[in-house]
Design a protein around this motif. Sequence first.
Motif, PDB file in Angstrom:
ATOM      1  N   LEU A 150       0.920  -1.048  -0.041  1.00 48.53           N
ATOM      2  CA  LEU A 150      -0.097   0.018   0.094  1.00 48.53           C
ATOM      3  C   LEU A 150       0.767   1.196   0.079  1.00 48.53           C
ATOM      4  O   LEU A 150       0.410   2.320  -0.792  1.00 48.53           O
ATOM      5  N   GLY A 151       2.132   1.167   0.529  1.00 50.29           N
ATOM      6  CA  GLY A 151       2.892   2.309   0.641  1.00 50.29           C
ATOM      7  C   GLY A 151       3.292   2.819  -0.958  1.00 50.29           C
ATOM      8  O   GLY A 151       3.529   3.914  -1.027  1.00 50.29           O
ATOM      9  N   ILE A 152       3.537   1.735  -1.592  1.00 49.14           N
ATOM     10  CA  ILE A 152       3.950   1.837  -2.861  1.00 49.14           C
ATOM     11  C   ILE A 152       2.877   2.419  -3.761  1.00 49.14           C
ATOM     12  O   ILE A 152       2.954   3.494  -4.691  1.00 49.14           O
ATOM     13  N   LEU A 153       1.627   1.790  -3.744  1.00 49.92           N
ATOM     14  CA  LEU A 153       0.646   2.280  -4.474  1.00 49.92           C
ATOM     15  C   LEU A 153      -0.100   3.534  -4.204  1.00 49.92           C
ATOM     16  O   LEU A 153      -0.698   4.612  -4.800  1.00 49.92           O
ATOM     17  N   LEU A 154       0.245   3.851  -2.793  1.00 45.69           N
ATOM     18  CA  LEU A 154      -0.618   5.242  -2.321  1.00 45.69           C
ATOM     19  C   LEU A 154       0.551   6.342  -2.605  1.00 45.69           C
ATOM     20  O   LEU A 154       0.095   7.598  -2.463  1.00 45.69           O
ATOM     21  N   ASP A 155       1.674   6.256  -3.207  1.00 43.40           N
ATOM     22  CA  ASP A 155       2.773   7.059  -3.522  1.00 43.40           C
ATOM     23  C   ASP A 155       3.350   6.607  -4.814  1.00 43.40           C
ATOM     24  O   ASP A 155       4.481   6.410  -4.863  1.00 43.40           O
ATOM     25  N   PRO A 156       2.602   6.755  -5.787  1.00 42.08           N
ATOM     26  CA  PRO A 156       2.783   6.344  -7.077  1.00 42.08           C
ATOM     27  C   PRO A 156       3.848   7.234  -7.805  1.00 42.08           C
ATOM     28  O   PRO A 156       4.272   8.388  -7.620  1.00 42.08           O
TER      29      PRO A 156
ATOM     30  N   PHE B 121      -9.372   8.504  -6.467  1.00 40.45           N
ATOM     31  CA  PHE B 121      -9.378   7.500  -5.169  1.00 40.45           C
ATOM     32  C   PHE B 121      -8.069   7.870  -4.259  1.00 40.45           C
ATOM     33  O   PHE B 121      -8.614   8.097  -3.224  1.00 40.45           O
ATOM     34  N   LEU B 122      -6.895   8.177  -4.790  1.00 39.24           N
ATOM     35  CA  LEU B 122      -6.072   8.571  -4.044  1.00 39.24           C
ATOM     36  C   LEU B 122      -6.237   9.596  -3.192  1.00 39.24           C
ATOM     37  O   LEU B 122      -5.814   9.813  -1.967  1.00 39.24           O
ATOM     38  N   THR B 123      -6.701  10.661  -3.896  1.00 38.70           N
ATOM     39  CA  THR B 123      -7.196  12.095  -3.172  1.00 38.70           C
ATOM     40  C   THR B 123      -8.218  11.853  -2.178  1.00 38.70           C
ATOM     41  O   THR B 123      -8.208  12.384  -0.983  1.00 38.70           O
ATOM     42  N   ARG B 124      -9.223  10.848  -2.290  1.00 39.99           N
ATOM     43  CA  ARG B 124     -10.132  10.789  -1.257  1.00 39.99           C
ATOM     44  C   ARG B 124      -9.806   9.738  -0.156  1.00 39.99           C
ATOM     45  O   ARG B 124     -10.219   9.846   1.056  1.00 39.99           O
ATOM     46  N   HIS B 125      -8.787   8.714  -0.328  1.00 45.23           N
ATOM     47  CA  HIS B 125      -8.686   7.777   0.324  1.00 45.23           C
ATOM     48  C   HIS B 125      -7.597   7.097   0.852  1.00 45.23           C
ATOM     49  O   HIS B 125      -7.232   6.275   1.547  1.00 45.23           O
TER      50      HIS B 125
END
Length: 308
Positions: free
Chosen positions: A202-208, A221-225
């Motif tokens: 998740l650390g990788i996916l949330l900070d692409p 999605f990233l902006t909201r979650h």
Amino acid sequence: MLLGTVAGAWRVGADPRTGMCVAIHTPGPVATDALFDAPDGVAVIAASSWDLESRLGWVLPDAVHGAVRAGRAVLAAPAPGSEPAHGATADSDLGPVGKRMPAPSGLMHVPGQRATTYRRALAASRVAHAWTLDGRDNPADRFHVDIVALRSAASDTRELLPGRRMLLYRLRHNHQVIFAGDDIEAPAGLDVRGDDTLRRLLGILLDPQPDPPLTPHQQAFLTRHTDELRSLTVDIPGPYGAGTRVAVHLPDGTQATGTILDRITDRTGTVRSYGWHPDDARLPGHPWQTDTDHRNRIVSPAGAVTAT
């Protein structure tokens, strides 16, 4: 590969000229040997079948990934300028609730295999381990993180170093695929069931990385979650003692930070709620600004409180 939907059918394959993965939807009944040249069709192009999942918003069964990887599913990409949509599309019908979502009972034809339904193809697909996280901001939300497999070979021309594997993964929000890929290198001995694996993925996916660029629904999605998912996977177990810094999810959907003052337990000693003092109380004009002894407090359910 042909997959039926409520409004027509998808054809999925690899373009032999470019190596890109192509999905084209054509409305209406389609024969298995039909050419997809309808002017009102939709084309989506991605670097791999896994990247295609995240652009389409729905899961491609293992049989489809295998057929593309083996070169059995071939589909020429539309000529430049001729396709109505290329790459990520803002067309809401591509989402999981749209009419272009594969129907569970829709027939799926994969070269070299017997015809089956989308539902059966999904049931036959394997996942090494899966996590489901309940939403914090919306109790009806579900976040699904799949470790699909550790593969010994990359999908492109890269050569993996000894002891390395390619991680196949998927992140879904409710029924919609947000991220999917086979592009993360991991140790061969990775514990696919470990919570640390979940947090690192998740650390990788949330900070692409900036390349390739995010699709509109990924960015939304990233902006909201992002903050919500980080809080759901933080590795700070409770119960929390006085002085612990926390983030608190408030009933109006907002979040506040503060400090634990005390905890409230039931007869069995289980913590049911926390008393805490908000950081905002220090701001000028706040009615508790002069309460330096923290006599005032807010009481929140334990489930809404997370250590930071």
